[in-house]
Design an enzyme around this catalytic site. Structure first.
Site, mmCIF file in Angstrom:
data_model
loop_
_atom_site.group_PDB
_atom_site.id
_atom_site.type_symbol
_atom_site.label_atom_id
_atom_site.label_comp_id
_atom_site.label_asym_id
_atom_site.label_seq_id
_atom_site.Cartn_x
_atom_site.Cartn_y
_atom_site.Cartn_z
ATOM 1 N N ASP A 47 0.286 -1.246 0.030
ATOM 2 C CA ASP A 47 0.047 0.074 0.007
ATOM 3 C C ASP A 47 0.965 1.265 0.115
ATOM 4 O O ASP A 47 0.941 2.457 0.807
ATOM 5 C CB ASP A 47 -0.921 0.193 1.209
ATOM 6 C CG ASP A 47 -1.774 -1.741 1.120
ATOM 7 O OD1 ASP A 47 -2.140 -1.732 0.516
ATOM 8 O OD2 ASP A 47 -1.538 -1.410 2.787
ATOM 9 N N GLU A 223 -11.136 -0.855 -2.956
ATOM 10 C CA GLU A 223 -10.846 -0.365 -2.003
ATOM 11 C C GLU A 223 -9.000 0.727 -3.337
ATOM 12 O O GLU A 223 -8.997 0.310 -4.389
ATOM 13 C CB GLU A 223 -10.281 -1.284 -1.649
ATOM 14 C CG GLU A 223 -8.911 -2.201 -1.956
ATOM 15 C CD GLU A 223 -8.823 -3.325 -0.273
ATOM 16 O OE1 GLU A 223 -9.606 -3.298 0.358
ATOM 17 O OE2 GLU A 223 -7.285 -3.986 -1.119
#
Length: 481
Positions: A47, A223
């Site tokens: 991420d 997401e």
């Protein structure tokens, strides 16, 4: 006499018109010159988020596999982040909220202060994931103190994560992923305006939910939103499906002048815009961010993936997602083209023609040529590697066919697999020269085993030929992008 003069004038005009029609444009150096990186940038960092600040530093944060802290590093170059020392700026709480599953931090500089957005669960319920914000007024966020600004409150209190903030036309927005209890999925994407860096204002709008087949493999997920703006458009990438080899990027697009809180303003891509590449050995690319090159002329995609397909157990417990970088290219219609996740090692570049600046070297049925509007980006990307023949030469390796190289055969240029022979190594090696038509910014490639013959286009096909005329030199000059 007057009639003869008119005829002569008409003939001259016609000849000039033909010359103008047949003469290609002469290029200047590209607005976005080549940038290269060596991947992976950072092992066991998922991420990833990289922010380029006005102080000359890049700031890099990411999820650590222990899910227990927020780390930060900085460097003056993107590649320098690979070896920059890392500092823990915040650690999870021993009990209560913000005590588990510390995920997806992002760092932003807003109105003179630093803010970190992240997701966290509770020690009593690790899946009670919510969004939180840290603030620091220090010049250097690695050494400054941080204040917890608390949870970003949403009208519905449910599983929510991956907050990102961006400004369009002077208005700051927040985008995030959240479980909508009214839907049969895991997370959808929402957007809202912001009252301040830790508070949304008004009613959020749901702009995407996972409905397409490639968004619902393993889990039904939208997401990790990230925003890039270009040419009066807003592009919001997001990640879909489970965090294994099925993980991929989708994209929403909207006009920058549209009402971004109107779901109808957004158009979703029908297919993933970035996904697993078996050819390059890259699996599950996703949860990206965007930054820019050191010179500010290139947009850079920052993302994580794995270099293997099969995962033992829950992907959430697999620690081996790596941070990677590669350049973003822009299609003729103004949309971003991410290509494929390129192989580990040095990243590839593109080569545009000097005298046909919209045309790039690419392979088609393994024949090398120049062509415009190459939407299958990887066909026009090549890694500049140490020459197979050595002796200070270079070779050009195909991005989407690793192990295949540009080589000449009967003076024609093809993309073929290295067979290990001396003949192939020699045919696939070139001496890099200054551009024959632009020695300052251009590039030329002289054949290693046929000195004096250069890589050039002729009727759009690549060949190696001697150069003698001005047109020859133009045809044999390229720009790296």
């Amino acid at each position: 006499m007057r009639r003869l003069t008119v005829r002569l004038f008409t003939a001259v005009l016609a000849a000039l018109a033909l010359l103008t029609m047949g003469t290609p444009a002469h290029a200047t150096a590209p607005a976005s010159p080549s940038v290269t990186f060596t991947n992976p940038l950072a092992e066991k960092r998922a991420d990833p988020h990289i922010f380029k600040h006005t102080d000359g530093y890049y700031y890099f944060t990411a999820t650590v596999p222990e899910y227990d802290r927020i780390v930060l590093r900085r460097a003056t170059t993107l590649q320098g982040l690979a070896t920059a020392p890392e500092t823990t700026i915040w650690t999870k709480h021993a009990s209560g909220v913000m005590g588990a599953h510390i995920w997806a931090p992002e760092i932003h500089f807003i109105d003179g202060k630093w803010y970190v957005y992240f997701a966290a669960g509770s020690t009593s319920d690790v899946w009670a994931i919510r969004m939180y914000v840290l603030e620091s007024g220090a010049a250097n966020p690695l050494t400054g103190s941080w204040t917890e600004k608390g949870q970003i409150a949403t009208p519905v209190s449910s599983f929510s994560l991956d907050a990102t903030t961006f400004v369009v036309n002077g208005v700051r927005h927040l985008a995030w992923a959240q479980r909508n209890p009214a839907e049969d999925n895991n997370t959808s994407l929402f957007i809202a305006k912001m009252a301040n860096p830790w508070t949304i204002s008004g009613t959020p709008t749901e702009i995407s939910q996972p409905t397409l087949s490639w968004e619902t493999v393993g889990y039904k997920v939208n997401e990790g939103p990230a925003v890039i703006q270009h040419g009066g458009k807003v592009f919001l990438t997001y990640s879909a499906s489970a965090t294994d080899a099925n993980y991929c990027l989708g994209m929403l697009s909207a006009s920058a002048s549209a009402d971004l809180l109107n779901a109808a303003s957004w158009t979703k891509s029908s297919q993933p815009v970035f996904k697993t590449s078996e050819a390059t050995g890259q699996y599950g690319p996703g949860h990206n961010s965007f930054t820019v090159s050191e010179d500010g002329k290139s947009d850079i995609l920052v993302y994580h993936d794995r270099n293997y397909k099969d995962i033992s157990g829950d992907p959430l417990n697999d620690p081996n997602r790596r941070t990677r970088l590669q350049k973003v290219y822009w299609n003729a219609d103004g949309t971003p083209n991410f290509g494929i996740p390129v192989a580990d090692g040095v990243t590839p570049v593109r080569f545009s023609s000097y005298n046909y600046p919209d045309r790039y070297i690419r392979h088609w049925d393994f024949r090398a040529r120049i062509e415009a509007n190459v939407t299958n980006l990887a066909d026009s990307q090549f890694r500049v590697v140490t020459g197979l023949a050595g002796s200070g030469t270079i070779s050009l390796e195909s991005a989407n066919y690793p192990g295949y190289y540009l080589r000449h055969k009967n003076y024609e240029v093809w993309v073929e697999k290295n067979d290990g022979s001396s003949a192939f190594k020699n045919d696939a090696s070139f001496s890099r020269r200054a551009g024959l038509a632009d020695s300052a910014d251009g590039i030329a490639f002289e054949s290693y085993n046929y000195p004096g013959r250069y890589l050039r286009h002729y009727e759009n096909l690549l060949r190696i030929q001697p150069v003698s005329t001005a047109l020859d030199r133009q045809d044999a000059t390229f720009y790296a992008e």
